[in-house]
Design a protein around this motif. Sequence first.
Motif, PDB file in Angstrom:
ATOM      1  N   ASP A   1       1.057  18.796  13.188  1.00  0.00           N
ATOM      2  CA  ASP A   1       1.591  17.464  12.918  1.00  0.00           C
ATOM      3  C   ASP A   1       0.871  16.982  11.656  1.00  0.00           C
ATOM      4  O   ASP A   1      -0.095  16.234  11.731  1.00  0.00           O
ATOM      5  CB  ASP A   1       1.262  16.564  14.117  1.00  0.00           C
ATOM      6  N   ALA A   2       1.373  17.417  10.497  1.00  0.00           N
ATOM      7  CA  ALA A   2       0.508  17.503   9.322  1.00  0.00           C
ATOM      8  C   ALA A   2       0.500  16.293   8.389  1.00  0.00           C
ATOM      9  O   ALA A   2      -0.355  16.211   7.510  1.00  0.00           O
ATOM     10  CB  ALA A   2       0.878  18.752   8.534  1.00  0.00           C
ATOM     11  N   PHE A   3       1.463  15.373   8.549  1.00  0.00           N
ATOM     12  CA  PHE A   3       1.422  14.163   7.733  1.00  0.00           C
ATOM     13  C   PHE A   3       0.559  13.114   8.427  1.00  0.00           C
ATOM     14  O   PHE A   3       0.466  13.098   9.654  1.00  0.00           O
ATOM     15  CB  PHE A   3       2.829  13.588   7.564  1.00  0.00           C
ATOM     16  N   GLY A   4      -0.020  12.196   7.651  1.00  0.00           N
ATOM     17  CA  GLY A   4      -0.748  11.101   8.293  1.00  0.00           C
ATOM     18  C   GLY A   4      -1.892  10.565   7.462  1.00  0.00           C
ATOM     19  O   GLY A   4      -2.247  11.111   6.415  1.00  0.00           O
ATOM     20  N   MET A   5      -2.443   9.502   7.968  1.00  0.00           N
ATOM     21  CA  MET A   5      -3.420   8.733   7.218  1.00  0.00           C
ATOM     22  C   MET A   5      -4.767   9.428   6.971  1.00  0.00           C
ATOM     23  O   MET A   5      -5.320   9.296   5.888  1.00  0.00           O
ATOM     24  CB  MET A   5      -3.663   7.425   7.961  1.00  0.00           C
ATOM     25  N   PRO A   6      -5.315  10.137   7.961  1.00  0.00           N
ATOM     26  CA  PRO A   6      -6.636  10.746   7.719  1.00  0.00           C
ATOM     27  C   PRO A   6      -6.655  11.637   6.485  1.00  0.00           C
ATOM     28  O   PRO A   6      -7.662  11.690   5.781  1.00  0.00           O
ATOM     29  CB  PRO A   6      -6.887  11.553   8.994  1.00  0.00           C
ATOM     30  N   ALA A   7      -5.544  12.330   6.209  1.00  0.00           N
ATOM     31  CA  ALA A   7      -5.496  13.200   5.027  1.00  0.00           C
ATOM     32  C   ALA A   7      -5.661  12.369   3.762  1.00  0.00           C
ATOM     33  O   ALA A   7      -6.356  12.768   2.822  1.00  0.00           O
ATOM     34  CB  ALA A   7      -4.187  13.976   4.988  1.00  0.00           C
TER      35      ALA A   7
ATOM     36  N   ASN B   1      -7.507  22.632   6.476  1.00  0.00           N
ATOM     37  CA  ASN B   1      -7.772  22.323   7.884  1.00  0.00           C
ATOM     38  C   ASN B   1      -6.921  23.180   8.817  1.00  0.00           C
ATOM     39  O   ASN B   1      -7.384  23.632   9.867  1.00  0.00           O
ATOM     40  CB  ASN B   1      -7.479  20.849   8.171  1.00  0.00           C
ATOM     41  N   ILE B   2      -5.673  23.360   8.419  1.00  0.00           N
ATOM     42  CA  ILE B   2      -4.778  24.175   9.253  1.00  0.00           C
ATOM     43  C   ILE B   2      -5.335  25.589   9.373  1.00  0.00           C
ATOM     44  O   ILE B   2      -5.396  26.150  10.472  1.00  0.00           O
ATOM     45  CB  ILE B   2      -3.339  24.178   8.667  1.00  0.00           C
ATOM     46  N   ASP B   3      -5.787  26.151   8.267  1.00  0.00           N
ATOM     47  CA  ASP B   3      -6.339  27.508   8.304  1.00  0.00           C
ATOM     48  C   ASP B   3      -7.547  27.577   9.233  1.00  0.00           C
ATOM     49  O   ASP B   3      -7.676  28.506  10.036  1.00  0.00           O
ATOM     50  CB  ASP B   3      -6.742  27.952   6.891  1.00  0.00           C
ATOM     51  N   ALA B   4      -8.418  26.571   9.111  1.00  0.00           N
ATOM     52  CA  ALA B   4      -9.633  26.574   9.933  1.00  0.00           C
ATOM     53  C   ALA B   4      -9.290  26.452  11.412  1.00  0.00           C
ATOM     54  O   ALA B   4      -9.856  27.145  12.265  1.00  0.00           O
ATOM     55  CB  ALA B   4     -10.553  25.436   9.508  1.00  0.00           C
ATOM     56  N   MET B   5      -8.319  25.596  11.721  1.00  0.00           N
ATOM     57  CA  MET B   5      -7.992  25.363  13.127  1.00  0.00           C
ATOM     58  C   MET B   5      -7.212  26.519  13.727  1.00  0.00           C
ATOM     59  O   MET B   5      -7.392  26.858  14.898  1.00  0.00           O
ATOM     60  CB  MET B   5      -7.231  24.041  13.277  1.00  0.00           C
TER      61      MET B   5
ATOM     62  N   ILE C   1       4.831  26.077  12.530  1.00  0.00           N
ATOM     63  CA  ILE C   1       5.400  25.161  11.530  1.00  0.00           C
ATOM     64  C   ILE C   1       4.367  24.100  11.136  1.00  0.00           C
ATOM     65  O   ILE C   1       3.449  23.808  11.905  1.00  0.00           O
ATOM     66  CB  ILE C   1       6.671  24.434  12.051  1.00  0.00           C
ATOM     67  N   ALA C   2       4.521  23.555   9.920  1.00  0.00           N
ATOM     68  CA  ALA C   2       3.715  22.405   9.493  1.00  0.00           C
ATOM     69  C   ALA C   2       4.701  21.341   9.017  1.00  0.00           C
ATOM     70  O   ALA C   2       5.562  21.615   8.181  1.00  0.00           O
ATOM     71  CB  ALA C   2       2.774  22.794   8.373  1.00  0.00           C
ATOM     72  N   THR C   3       4.577  20.147   9.560  1.00  0.00           N
ATOM     73  CA  THR C   3       5.602  19.124   9.288  1.00  0.00           C
ATOM     74  C   THR C   3       5.563  18.607   7.854  1.00  0.00           C
ATOM     75  O   THR C   3       6.485  17.935   7.422  1.00  0.00           O
ATOM     76  CB  THR C   3       5.436  17.934  10.245  1.00  0.00           C
TER      77      THR C   3
ATOM     78  N   VAL D   1       8.248  10.252  13.475  1.00  0.00           N
ATOM     79  CA  VAL D   1       9.568  10.843  13.281  1.00  0.00           C
ATOM     80  C   VAL D   1       9.452  12.371  13.300  1.00  0.00           C
ATOM     81  O   VAL D   1      10.233  13.055  13.959  1.00  0.00           O
ATOM     82  CB  VAL D   1      10.224  10.357  11.964  1.00  0.00           C
ATOM     83  N   GLU D   2       8.434  12.889  12.624  1.00  0.00           N
ATOM     84  CA  GLU D   2       8.249  14.355  12.613  1.00  0.00           C
ATOM     85  C   GLU D   2       8.022  14.887  14.026  1.00  0.00           C
ATOM     86  O   GLU D   2       8.542  15.933  14.389  1.00  0.00           O
ATOM     87  CB  GLU D   2       7.023  14.742  11.766  1.00  0.00           C
TER      88      GLU D   2
END
Length: 863
Positions: free
Chosen positions: A80-86, A104-108, A125-127, A502-503
């Motif tokens: 769930d890749a969109f969002g404020m922390p990024a 981050n995705i790679d690490a996780m 998938i990455a949103t 929405v994603e």
Amino acid sequence: MDERYDPRKIESKWQNFWEEAKLFKVKEDPNKEKYYLLEMFPYPSGKIHMGHVRNYTIGDVVARYKRMQGFNVLHPMGWDAFGMPAENAAIANNSHPAKWTYENIDAMRFQLKRLGFSYDWDREIATCSPEYYQWEQWLFLKMYEKGMAYRKESFVNWCEHCQTVLANEQVEAGLCWRCGQLVRQKKLWQWFFRITDYAQDLLSYCEKLPGWPEKVITMQKNWIGKSSGAEIRFPIENSDEQIPVFTTRQDTVYGATFMCLAPEHPLVVKLSGGTPQELEVSEFIHRISLQDRSVKAVESYEKEGVYIGAYCINPLSGIRMPIYTANFALMEYGTGAVMSVPSHDQRDFEFARKYGLEVIVVVKPHDADLDPATMTEAFAGEGVMINSGRFNGIDSVQALDDIASYLEEKGIGKKTTSFRLRDWGISRQRYWGAPIPIIHCEKCGIVPVPEKDLPILLPEDADLLEGGKSPLSTLEYFTKTPCPACGSSEARRETDTMDTFVESSWYYERYCSPNCKTAMFDREAVDYWMPVDQYIGGVEHAILHLLYSRYYTRVLYDFDLVKYKEPFTRLLTQGMVCKETVSCPEHGFLLPEEIKEAGEERLCKQCGQQAIVGRVEKMSKSKKNVIDPNILLKKFGADTTRLFCLFAAPPERDLEWSEQGVEGGYRFLNRVWRLALNWGSLIRDAKPFNGSPDQLEGDAIALFKKNHATIKKVTRDIEDRFHFNTAISAVMELVNTMYGIGFTEKNPQNIEVIRLSMESVALLLSPIVPHFAEELWEALGFDTSILLASWPSYREDALIKDELLIVVQVNGKLRSKFHVDADADDDTLKEMALSDERVLKFVDGKPIKKIIVVKEKLVNIVV
RNA sequence: GCCGGAGUGGUGAAACUGGUAGACGCACGGGACUCAAAAUCCCGCGGGGGCAACUCCAUGUCGGUUCGAUUCCGACCUCCGGCACCA
């Protein structure tokens, strides 16, 4: 099998084996029954936390269990890749949200693989990828076309100093989290989805979700908040206009003595214009408009209002009602106007007392009289109608219906329903989200982006630090675009991005065909896999995410893109992972490495003061009570980590972290390991016993029965209620029974029973500690993966008991027990109970009133 | 404030449909093994009284229904989650 249980060695061995053999890859297979198991996908914050470990372990057990039952199991994972922390991280590190997110995705992903979860990684998938969000933009266009997406003015939190929109999370006690200045409300044009059109349908289907927890259903119902009542129109004095009001208490309409309008109500400015109150009213509106208008905040404010210089007429009683604007009236609920009945509503009562307004009692309690002059609180109960003209004397509950009908007859009102649910605001004035595919043209107004121009790519170089506007609005090359309708070069792109909810409202459909290039998803794949059979995630998502997903699914249904309305057949909401907090009076919360152990006491390393052990709370960085799963993986391995998460508590409850509990799990695995080691080749060369119990001797009979009882219990615990904790304790009991036999058995048939039980232990544990089970399976001489084995079944004839334990109570208190043949009848039980010495002592010659016999369980003698 | 949930030994929990409260684990105590320790294996382990047989009390608090209540009903207390721009 090594002498020593070494998780590091066996876990990487089996993870590599599974990956190379592609054992978790699935495709649609009409000949096999499908099972779609989904866990809520993570936000790629950078590190897996214990909440993820717990969530995904629960899911993995179910996925592996269902595979062994022969289902074609879809078990995907994504981001769930969109969002404020990024964005925040990008600002802090002067980096880019995309870089931060993908790293981050790679690490996780790496961490999840080390935990041995059985995902089909080919469906990841990455949103935030355009291949994903372009379809969301596509659906937005369809929704816009149908009027399901629309624009209206609405408030946002605004920091004047930082010139920026703030999320609720960024507002701390009414102040901006960065600069500490007062946050005010600002009106902006924003995009909304018309979820309220589906309020009734979403509510009705709550009854058709038997696989959901009752509490989630209740929360959703309350959130939608249907109330039945009436809409009544109050004519304004000296005007042709009327104020429509929604009320659930039309029985009290004769007691309505004043009117309260929301400060945003258009009539407030209109009616106060030119009156002596005009200035005071506009000051009030201005002051309120700067405040947080969320329900939570409004509830906490002191109730206040001002007279706006106009009257309306109560259509039934004819009373002149002064019109107020009040801070507790919300434009979003009902019609934005409240008919105030101080005698029967506590809030109205307090307001009336505060401003010296008239109180008229119209519902009298059955057993008392009320005097408006001496009342100290409103009477909200049911009673008998008074002061209500033709309705006097009837019951107030009956009056609800009678008055509503009368209003309809007279043409001044109608029966209606109202919902608490509001439309879904999806506009975000932020960078890291899916751009809304709309163009604003000076001549043509709002023009949707033509479908062929999709996706509207998120530009890579927005300046996140420049405040004042959406980051996208600072990019000339992005915003400036020709109008698709008239060709004018003066058109500008919408710069708001979509809410990340929405994603997350359709990712489960995308998993069915993650690489589909021609549509949101491949219809055949979705028809095969959806709906999700079991969804698992945190209870904190019980309302918003789940309701939005249910809504979005209905939109897809109405566009004939899917054939179901409800996306999730069964839902499991898991509890949080908690740990005690430790703090120092001077230095606040302490990390474990900041604490010095001194005997019973714990001291702050910095100042030496005694540390205070605080409450057990949800793990969070700020409370410094986080356990990093990486450390567990290093120290104990994936299997022990998984085992502990499942054993410490049932999934729906909060789980309290315990280092010693983890060690207990590790010890148990070692105990099983030694069991297999001690029996060695003796059981490896034996075949599992498949005969009936009467062929056995000694302890082997008990073990044989225990084996089958364990299979039954574990199966039911997993199947019926996901109680893995009791499933594990059942396997522990089986292992304890095996230890009780010792390692010197000579009877070959008894060895076969031990072999059978050993296989059961491996199979029953395999969804829980999969690497360990594979190793055990191999040690038993199998040359294929345990993943290809079937879930064990139990023999009914092994569960039959030939003796029962009967409990004897006297007046409901336990007094004695005895064993009896399984086929003893009720009369025998009674006789045996009454001849029992200990029982007779308590009966003590007193007359026996009654004897209750519960089959195969107990006898209760009432004296 | 509103909505939802939870509360059981020293401790995590179990008791599935109202029928033996505390399975299984942790901690603790004792024993075996060991030169010793660790590991392991075995035994004990809610509280009070009693040498003992045994007995009384006990599932947040107070009350109710019932032959019988951790379980059902009512009131209260404490803690946790959600409240629409955190995800």
